[in-house]
Design an enzyme around this catalytic site. Structure first.
Site, PDB file in Angstrom:
ATOM      1  N   PRO A   1      55.734  43.934  27.546  1.00 56.58           N
ATOM      2  CG  PRO A   1      56.580  45.753  28.517  1.00 56.58           C
ATOM      3  CD  PRO A   1      56.024  45.290  27.428  1.00 56.58           C
TER       4      PRO A   1
ATOM      5  CG  HIS B   1      59.225  38.236  44.429  1.00 61.96           C
ATOM      6  ND1 HIS B   1      58.789  39.458  44.164  1.00 61.96           N
ATOM      7  CD2 HIS B   1      60.356  38.573  45.306  1.00 61.96           C
ATOM      8  CE1 HIS B   1      59.514  40.593  44.685  1.00 61.96           C
ATOM      9  NE2 HIS B   1      60.697  39.887  45.480  1.00 61.96           N
TER      10      HIS B   1
ATOM     11  CE  LYS C   1      55.038  34.172  31.231  1.00 60.28           C
ATOM     12  NZ  LYS C   1      55.907  33.553  32.345  1.00 60.28           N
TER      13      LYS C   1
ATOM     14  CE1 TYR D   1      53.406  41.961  37.944  1.00 62.80           C
ATOM     15  CE2 TYR D   1      53.077  43.011  35.785  1.00 62.80           C
ATOM     16  CZ  TYR D   1      53.630  42.210  36.506  1.00 62.80           C
ATOM     17  OH  TYR D   1      54.699  41.646  36.349  1.00 62.80           O
TER      18      TYR D   1
ATOM     19  CE1 TYR E   1      54.169  38.277  36.116  1.00 62.50           C
ATOM     20  CE2 TYR E   1      55.302  37.035  37.681  1.00 62.50           C
ATOM     21  CZ  TYR E   1      54.840  38.083  36.948  1.00 62.50           C
ATOM     22  OH  TYR E   1      55.605  39.257  37.400  1.00 62.50           O
TER      23      TYR E   1
END
Ligand code: FAD
Ligand code: DHB
Length: 391
Positions: free
Chosen positions: A293, A72, A297, A201, A385
């Site tokens: 979460p 992604h 990570k 998200y 990220y």
């Protein structure tokens, strides 16, 4: 029984450490409380940082990962009735994430260890690490009804947050830092094609929601719920309805639903134990630190720790040098704290907090607008990220 490194726990940390040590000619034995079937089916994390993928590929574990993993190049933040894409290809060129379930990583690692003649003892009980403040540590355990002792040069405590290694360290040695969050995640794995190509998200007054996936046929979802939420109070229809309410907030977007394969509540916690070493006991992964979460990570940090540890142990076995072993805790903690901050930050940015008044909510919304509207702020999210290369 004797080995060079006695490893407690066959999660990603313990298994990857055993694999990395094997590639450096160092013998290890892994002691695991659960069965092979249980650890291979345990559904947990799903996002691999670029650095984690690079490590797995470079050490011969890339076959299925490169075939089945979904690369992604961005994620979506959804709030205020709009979609905002964080475009990795523009913000952090050349870096991406790969969606590949933790249990797939665990399956690949177990298969590689067994093919190489590695020793993993499943379904052990009464694991008791001792003597790690001397040059001769050992681990007592019971396997197939037989009490045994594993003698070793080092012990790696890779037994997760609820393991026995961290508590075996004498009182007063470790300093622990923690935060509990006033919510948990209710995760669902469902047999339905993802409704989006990238992860979503979603920030919503009703609570946070996450749309993720495992494959073109299987999707993964999470809903922010109360910390003591009972799974039984979330029949499938209620789950889908709430997910719709939190995700179907942009025009033309619809959630696909399908048979639920698994539903589980995951608590949200931040935790760090310092230092990550006592004598010849080294803690790695969740045994030493936990993150909520939201930043995806936990697994990546576990992989980083054992990469550092394998290199340090290899230096000791090569020429007796202790420099890297002595630096282990400090090296890991630098990254641990960066990831602690990022995970706390993502959690605070995206969740709904009960005690928030109008002022708090407007600050949060302004923060979200800034993160998505500013190239600098988007780049900061993106580089954390996908995984920072330099910490
Ligand atoms: P673990 O995977 O916990 O492995 C530890 C192993 O040690 C286990 O196999 C355990 O059975 C074994 N063990 C424990 N005690 C003993 C003992 N006494 N003797 C022998 N063996 C023992 N991270 C994300 O990034 N995204 C997510 O969505 C996400 N979801 C999660 C959901 C849950 C319910 C949990 C608990 C964690 C989740 N995480 C998530 C975090 C991520 O999965 C962990 O960070 C990762 O598993 C850490 O790997 P580890 O090897 O350090 O620990
Ligand atoms: C997944 C889990 C996470 O915690 C996250 O931030 C993104 C994806 C997942 O399980 O797919």
């Amino acid at each position: 029984m004797r080995t060079q490194v006695g490893i407690v726990g066959a999660g990603p940390a313990g298994l990857l450490l055993s694999h990395l040590l094997h590639l450096r000619g160092i013998d290890s034995v892994v002691l695991e409380a659960h069965s092979r079937d249980y650890v291979q089916k345990r559904v947990r994390a799903g996002v691999l940082e670029q650095g984690t993928v690079d490590t797995l590929v470079a050490t011969g574990l890339g076959d299925r990962l490169l075939r089945e993993g979904l690369v992604h190049h961005g994620i979506e933040l959804r709030f205020g009735g709009q979609s905002h894409r964080i475009a990795f290809e523009k913000l952090v060129p050349g870096r991406a994430i790969t969606v590949y379930g933790q249990q797939e990583v665990v399956k690949d690692l177990i298969a590689a260890r067994i093919a190489a003649g590695g020793r993993i003892l499943f379904e052990v009980s009464g694991v008791a690490p001792t003597g790690f403040d001397t040059a001769h540590p050992s681990i007592g355990f019971t396997h197939a009804g037989l009490r045994q002792t594993l003698e070793c040069d080092f012990i790696a405590g890779c037994d997760g947050f609820h393991g026995v290694c961290r508590p075996a360290i004498p009182d007063g040695v470790l300093t622990c830092y923690d935060r509990e969050y006033p919510f948990a995640w209710l995760g669902v794995l469902a047999e339905v094609p993802p409704s989006s190509e990238e992860l979503i998200y979603a920030h919503n007054d009703r609570g946070f929601a996450l749309h993720s996936m495992r494959s073109p046929e299987v999707s993964r979802f999470y809903l922010q719920v109360a910390p003591d939420e009972d799974v039984a109070s979330w029949p499938d229809e209620r789950y889908w309805a709430e997910l719709r309410a939190r995700l179907e907030t942009v025009p033309g977007w619809h959630l696909r639903t399908g048979p639920v394969l698994e539903k589980v509540v995951a608590p949200m916690r931040s935790f760090v134990a310092e230092p990550m070493r006592y004598g010849r006991m080294y803690l790695a992964g969740d045994a030493a630190h936990i993150v909520p979460p939201t930043g995806a990570k936990g697994l990546n940090l576990a992989a980083f720790d054992v990469g550092v540890l394998a290199q340090a142990l290899a230096a000791w076995y090569a020429d007796g040098s202790t420099g890297l072993l002595d630096a282990y805790s400090g090296t890991c903690l630098r990254r641990v704290w960066r990831v602690q901050h990022f995970s706390w930050w993502m959690t605070t940015l995206l969740h709904a907090f009960d005690g928030y008044d109008g002022y708090d909510r407007r600050l949060q919304r302004s923060h979200l607008d800034y993160v998505c509207g500013s190239a600098a702020a988007s780049a900061s999210l993106a580089e954390n990220y996908v995984g920072l290369a330099h910490v």
